[in-house]
Scaffold this motif. Structure first.
Motif, PDB file in Angstrom:
ATOM      1  N   UNK A 340       0.851  -1.199   0.000  1.00 50.42           N
ATOM      2  CA  UNK A 340       0.000   0.000   0.000  1.00 50.42           C
ATOM      3  C   UNK A 340       0.882   1.242   0.000  1.00 50.42           C
ATOM      4  N   UNK A 341       1.903   1.132   0.881  1.00 52.76           N
ATOM      5  CA  UNK A 341       2.868   2.238   0.939  1.00 52.76           C
ATOM      6  C   UNK A 341       3.444   2.497  -0.443  1.00 52.76           C
ATOM      7  N   UNK A 342       3.818   1.387  -1.062  1.00 50.52           N
ATOM      8  CA  UNK A 342       4.496   1.490  -2.365  1.00 50.52           C
ATOM      9  C   UNK A 342       3.493   2.006  -3.403  1.00 50.52           C
ATOM     10  N   UNK A 343       2.210   1.393  -3.278  1.00 49.76           N
ATOM     11  CA  UNK A 343       1.184   1.810  -4.239  1.00 49.76           C
ATOM     12  C   UNK A 343       0.894   3.293  -4.106  1.00 49.76           C
ATOM     13  N   UNK A 344       0.803   3.730  -2.821  1.00 52.37           N
ATOM     14  CA  UNK A 344       0.462   5.137  -2.597  1.00 52.37           C
ATOM     15  C   UNK A 344       1.712   6.023  -2.579  1.00 52.37           C
ATOM     16  N   UNK A 393      10.944   5.655   5.902  1.00 55.49           N
ATOM     17  CA  UNK A 393      11.003   5.323   7.341  1.00 55.49           C
ATOM     18  C   UNK A 393       9.940   4.262   7.645  1.00 55.49           C
ATOM     19  N   UNK A 394       8.711   4.511   7.139  1.00 56.70           N
ATOM     20  CA  UNK A 394       7.592   3.554   7.369  1.00 56.70           C
ATOM     21  C   UNK A 394       7.933   2.200   6.796  1.00 56.70           C
ATOM     22  N   UNK A 395       8.469   2.165   5.612  1.00 63.09           N
ATOM     23  CA  UNK A 395       8.809   0.896   4.985  1.00 63.09           C
ATOM     24  C   UNK A 395       9.854   0.171   5.808  1.00 63.09           C
TER      25      UNK A 395
END
Lengths: 580, 179
Positions: A340-344, A393-395
């Motif tokens: 999702x992180x990557x998608x967004x 950072x989140x990833x």
């Protein structure tokens, strides 16, 4: 005496009164009569003495001068005294000087002189002797004989009067006694009549009124009490009799029934005998069958043992898989988050910048400095850079979590591997280590449901047990606690783990603040197939109990009811070898 | 049995009867005076003697005047006492005033002199007794009389009173006659 014994109390008392009164009166009358008699006698003698004195005095001269006529006439003066029947005077020489005889029958004689006797009372006569003195010298002696018949008559008359008075007094005594005795005898007679009535009519409801507080009153009271008791007993007896009759009736029926049953029984016996014969035949083949069945059962038992063991294994495996599943879930979530992180990712915005820059690559400087969009690029880039840094950072975090979860999976699997194959082998273990392992296996779910684990580990000796079996039990207990907390609406969700000593045994208490157990369910909790939890297979606790037993220990449960949590206690023995 | 022997026997019987009669008469005589002696003593006992008379005398004197018919009958009484005085018997032919007789018995032998003796005694306190017939009438005090062959006595009360001699009533009761 026997007649007296059988007389009524009234008659007895009357006889006693009459006897005593009669005796007393008789004594009194006898005394009075004898005193009277004596007094009369004394009076007669006294009178005679006076008369004798007079006659003697008047006879002195007659004697002195031998004047017989004068003496005789002196003596004849005694005629006036009716009691005097005879008189005589003897001279000092003891010769009869003069005589007087009332009846002139000459039945009396002038007695010889005897100076010692003055008065002789004999045969109803009193003889009085009086010496005649002249100048102090005895010159003769006067004898006067008086009949006591008058006295006797008087005495008889007196006795007759006394007797009449005696009879009169006795009659008065009887009348008064009868009246007085009524006070005594009437209540007794009434009591007797009542007793007879009770005895005759068998009527125990009759009572007598108690009117006094004396002995009779007490007797009446006691009699009434006795009647009360008899009445009660009578009622009880009647009741018992009725019961007995009913019993007799039923016994009779029973006897009839028994007789019938006997007949049936005889038939049955005959039938049995027949069956026995058949059985005997069957029996001969039974031993083979028993042997066959025993073998089957043995086999089955072994199979059950395997099932149980496999179940335990499965429990552990299930736990492990569950944990692994949970962890995989987290891994999955982490992967989804990353995707999702990557998608967004704002990296696409960079593409747009790149495209704008590509479009204006000829006049890049003018575009950045003059174009509105171009002028915002540096600020946009700066913001983008911040966003990308945050994304990175989140990833990173998600990847760390992912790596951690994967590590956990690795650990759980390696633990499962460490227990696998150690089944049936006893070894030294520290109970708290086993508890910690079990916790690790269950850890994942706990965190998610906000379950807090409180540990109170006392320092206890090492155990010498089958490590795998023990872990199975502990996992099962902690797992149950966890599910109890998961299903509970309680906000305070805690598993309290207490390790301590109890009666030379290691004690592990797994207490939870979960849904609790209904009291009616408590005794069935360790039964095979008993399940309360949705999704449970019903032999976890059963197996735990068996295993604890095999380990020489026990599992017990305590709960105050639904919603009040539960406490499972596992007791395990220290091995003797270690203890020593 | 022959006549002689019968005569002898009758004679013998006669002698015996005579002897017995004589003895009987003699015995009666003795008996009478024994009795009279006793009477004399008893008279003394039935009299209220004046004190003075008794006090002054040494003895109680009984005087027999004339021949003694009592033999020793009176002497036998001398051991007796009257009013505590010993009895003394004196025998004399005549009345002697000095003798101080309390009782003076005048014997029958003094038949003709008795009145003189009575007079001589006068009103002295002397009881005069005699068996002389009519003695009491003649002024004597007590005279023996024979009544139905019994010895009795008469009393001259007047004379006695004059001589200050008082009799007990019993004596007067047994007296044959009172003068």
């Amino acid at each position: 005496m026997n007649i007296l014994k059988n007389l009524g109390i009234h008659s007895k008392l009357l006889i006693v009164y009459i006897s005593i009164t009669g005796l007393m009166l008789a004594i009194a009358f006898t005394i009075i009569t004898s005193l009277n008699l004596k007094s009369s006698k004394n009076n007669i003698i006294s009178d005679l003495n006076v008369v004798a004195d007079i006659v003697a005095d008047s006879s002195v001269a007659s004697l002195a001068f031998s004047d017989f006529e004068s003496a005789g006439s002196n003596l004849s003066l005694l005629k006036s005294h009716k009691s005097v029947v005879f008189a005589c005077i003897r001279t000092a020489g003891n010769n009869v000087f003069a005589e007087y005889d009332l009846d002139v029958k000459n039945i009396f004689i002038c007695d010889d002189f005897d100076a010692h006797e003055n008065i002789i009372i004999l045969n109803g006569y009193v003889d009085l002797f009086k010496p005649v003195f002249l100048d102090g010298e005895p010159i003769g002696r006067l004898q006067i004989k008086a009949s006591l018949s008058e006295l006797t008559e008087r005495t008889i008359r007196s006795a007759q009067i006394s007797l009449i008075i005696f009879i009169g007094l006795m009659l008065v005594t009887v009348l008064i006694s009868r009246r007085i005795m009524r006070f005594i005898t009437d209540p007794i007679t009434s009591l007797k009549d009542l007793a007879q009535k009770v005895s005759r009519n068998k009527d125990y409801s009759l009572r007598m009124e108690k009117t006094t507080d004396d002995e009779v009153g007490v007797l009446i009271g006691s009699f009434n009490n006795m009647l009360d008791q008899i009445q009660n007993r009578d009622s009880a007896l009647i009741e018992e009799k009725e019961k007995a009759e009913a019993l007799a009736e039923s016994a009779k029926n029973y006897a009839l029934k028994t007789e019938k049953m006997n007949v049936d029984l005889e038939n049955e016996i005959r039938e049995r005998a027949r069956i026995e014969d058949e059985l005997q035949e069957l029996n001969e083949t039974l031993e083979d069958k028993v042997y066959e069945r025993t073998s089957e059962l043995k086999e089955l038992n072994e199979k059950i043992g395997d099932i149980a063991r496999n179940a335990g294994m499965a429990e552990v495996a299930s736990g492990v898989l569950h944990n692994v599943g949970n962890v995989l879930n987290s891994v999955n979530v982490s992967a989804s988050v990353i995707r999702e992180h990557v998608r967004k990712s704002k990296a696409e915005n960079l593409n747009r910048i790149v495209m704008m820059l590509e479009e204006n690559k000829d006049n890049l400087a003018g575009f950045i400095s003059e174009d509105d969009k171009g002028r915002q690029i540096p600020r946009f880039l700066s913001l983008l850079a911040d966003q990308l840094n945050a994304e990175k950072e989140g990833l990173y975090n998600e990847l760390d979590e992912l790596a951690s979860n994967i590590d956990h999976i690795k650990n759980v699997i390696s633990m499962q591997q460490s227990y696998a194959g150690s089944y049936g082998v006893r070894e030294k273990v520290v109970l708290s280590d086993l508890v910690e392992d079990a916790l690790k296996i269950n850890l994942q779910g706990m965190k998610r449901y906000g379950i807090k684990v409180v540990k109170n580990y006392n320092d206890i000796k090492q155990l010498y047990v089958d490590k795998h079996k023990t872990l199975q039990v502990i996992i099962n207990l902690i797992s149950n606690a966890k599910y109890a907390l998961v299903d509970s609406a309680n906000t305070e969700k805690e598993i309290i783990l207490n390790i301590s000593n109890e009666d030379d045994m290691a004690r592990l208490e797994v207490r939870d603040t979960g849904i609790g157990i209904e009291k009616k369910d408590v005794p069935h909790l360790f039964e095979y197939g008993f399940k309360k939890r949705r999704g449970g297979h019903g032999f976890g606790l059963h197996h735990s109990a068996i295993v604890a037993n095999e380990l020489g220990g026990s599992v017990s449960v305590k709960s105050d009811g639904l919603g009040k949590g539960a406490s499972f206690v596992l007791l395990l023995p220290y091995d003797k070898q270690i203890t020593e | 049995m022959n006549k002689l022997s019968i005569i002898l026997r009758n004679y013998f019987i006669l002698i015996l009867v005579s002897m017995s009669w004589c003895a009987s008469v003699h015995a009666d005589f003795n008996r009478e005076y024994q009795l009279k002696a006793a009477y004399l003593l008893n008279f003394a006992r039935f009299i209220y003697w004046p004190e003075q008379v008794i006090k002054t005398a040494d003895n109680f004197n009984i005087c027999v005047i004339g021949e003694n018919p009592f033999n020793d009958s009176l002497d036998k009484l001398s051991n007796k006492k009257i009013k505590n005085k010993k009895i003394k018997i004196t025998y004399s032919k005549y009345y002697v005033e000095e003798t101080q007789c309390h009782i003076a018995y005048i014997s029958k032998t003094k038949n003709n002199e008795h009145k003189d003796i009575i007079n001589k005694i006068g009103n002295d306190v002397v009881l005069t007794v005699s068996d002389i017939d009519g003695f009491a009438l003649d002024g004597g005090m007590i005279g023996f009389v024979r009544v139905k062959n019994k010895i009795k006595f008469e009393i001259n009360v007047d004379k006695s009173v004059k001589s200050n001699i008082k009799y007990r009533s019993q004596l007067l009761e047994v007296a044959e006659q009172l003068r």
